[in-house]
Design a protein around this motif. Structure first.
Motif, PDB file in Angstrom:
ATOM      1  N   ASP A  95       0.816  -1.220   0.000  1.00  0.00           N
ATOM      2  CA  ASP A  95       0.000   0.000   0.000  1.00  0.00           C
ATOM      3  C   ASP A  95       0.849   1.270   0.000  1.00  0.00           C
ATOM      4  OD1 ASP A  95      -2.419  -1.433   0.029  1.00  0.00           O
ATOM      5  OD2 ASP A  95      -2.339  -1.627   2.222  1.00  0.00           O
ATOM      6  N   GLY A  96       2.184   1.122   0.000  1.00  0.00           N
ATOM      7  CA  GLY A  96       3.069   2.286  -0.016  1.00  0.00           C
ATOM      8  C   GLY A  96       3.382   2.838   1.362  1.00  0.00           C
ATOM      9  N   VAL A  97       3.043   2.112   2.406  1.00  0.00           N
ATOM     10  CA  VAL A  97       3.282   2.558   3.778  1.00  0.00           C
ATOM     11  C   VAL A  97       4.615   1.978   4.272  1.00  0.00           C
ATOM     12  CG1 VAL A  97       2.399   2.501   6.152  1.00  0.00           C
ATOM     13  CG2 VAL A  97       0.806   2.659   4.220  1.00  0.00           C
ATOM     14  N   ASN A 121      -3.772  -9.593   3.235  1.00  0.00           N
ATOM     15  CA  ASN A 121      -3.063  -8.386   3.691  1.00  0.00           C
ATOM     16  C   ASN A 121      -1.636  -8.322   3.167  1.00  0.00           C
ATOM     17  OD1 ASN A 121      -5.309  -7.571   5.106  1.00  0.00           O
ATOM     18  ND2 ASN A 121      -4.569  -8.364   7.062  1.00  0.00           N
ATOM     19  N   LEU A 122      -1.076  -9.477   2.804  1.00  0.00           N
ATOM     20  CA  LEU A 122       0.310  -9.531   2.338  1.00  0.00           C
ATOM     21  C   LEU A 122       0.432  -9.423   0.825  1.00  0.00           C
ATOM     22  CD1 LEU A 122       1.641 -12.461   4.543  1.00  0.00           C
ATOM     23  CD2 LEU A 122       1.976 -10.022   4.915  1.00  0.00           C
ATOM     24  N   SER A 123      -0.664  -9.659   0.107  1.00  0.00           N
ATOM     25  CA  SER A 123      -0.623  -9.717  -1.355  1.00  0.00           C
ATOM     26  C   SER A 123      -0.161  -8.407  -1.964  1.00  0.00           C
ATOM     27  CB  SER A 123      -2.013 -10.052  -1.912  1.00  0.00           C
ATOM     28  OG  SER A 123      -2.363 -11.361  -1.561  1.00  0.00           O
ATOM     29  N   GLY A 124       0.731  -8.525  -2.931  1.00  0.00           N
ATOM     30  CA  GLY A 124       1.224  -7.361  -3.657  1.00  0.00           C
ATOM     31  C   GLY A 124       2.742  -7.307  -3.636  1.00  0.00           C
TER      32      GLY A 124
END
Length: 155
Positions: A95-97, A121-124
């Motif tokens: 998410d860029g955080v 929540n971990l996908s990406g």
């Protein structure tokens, strides 16, 4: 009668002095200097480069079991960057955080684990950055180097 003579002589002397000074032309001083020389001190600015990928050992994994998973990124070894006196590992989630910022001079600053989370929540794409800084002694000022950037893709 001598006292009366002094009363008109003093103003006459002051008047004569003022008139004399008004007649004297005062001009400003002028000077001209010509010289060429080179400075004894050469000054340059240092650029802090990014770490060279071949000098950094990074292990990364996205472990999952059923509906849970964990992202892990660790720096095993790295070569110090020229001009840097501090090195940092930064982990950025999909998410860029920014999730982690570590001082790589300490063992705890070289590795990150997301902890067990839902796989969704971990996908990406997780991003890591390794960079050098020059922290000015006895100051809060620092120069930031270019980062070595890598990614970890979690399904």
């Amino acid at each position: 009668m001598q006292g009366k003579g002094i009363t008109w002589q003093l103003p006459a002397i002051i008047l004569a002095a003022v008139l004399l000074l008004m007649g004297v032309q005062v001009s400003p001083a002028h000077a001209k200097f010509n010289d060429t020389a080179t400075g004894a001190m050469a000054v340059t600015a240092a650029r802090i480069p990014a770490p060279v990928a071949s000098t950094v050992t990074v292990t990364k994994s996205c472990d999952s079991f059923l509906w849970f998973g964990q992202a892990k990124i660790s720096v095993g070894a790295f070569t110090a960057v020229a001009y840097a006196n501090y090195h940092e590992l930064k982990i950025i989630d999909p998410d860029g955080v920014v999730q982690f910022t570590g001082d790589m001079s300490k063992a705890s600053g070289k590795s990150y684990s997301s902890g067990v989370q839902s796989v969704g929540n971990l996908s990406g794409t997780w991003t890591y950055q390794i960079r050098g800084y020059y922290k000015v002694p006895n100051s809060s000022n620092s120069w930031v180097g270019q980062p070595l950037t890598g990614t970890l893709n979690c399904p």
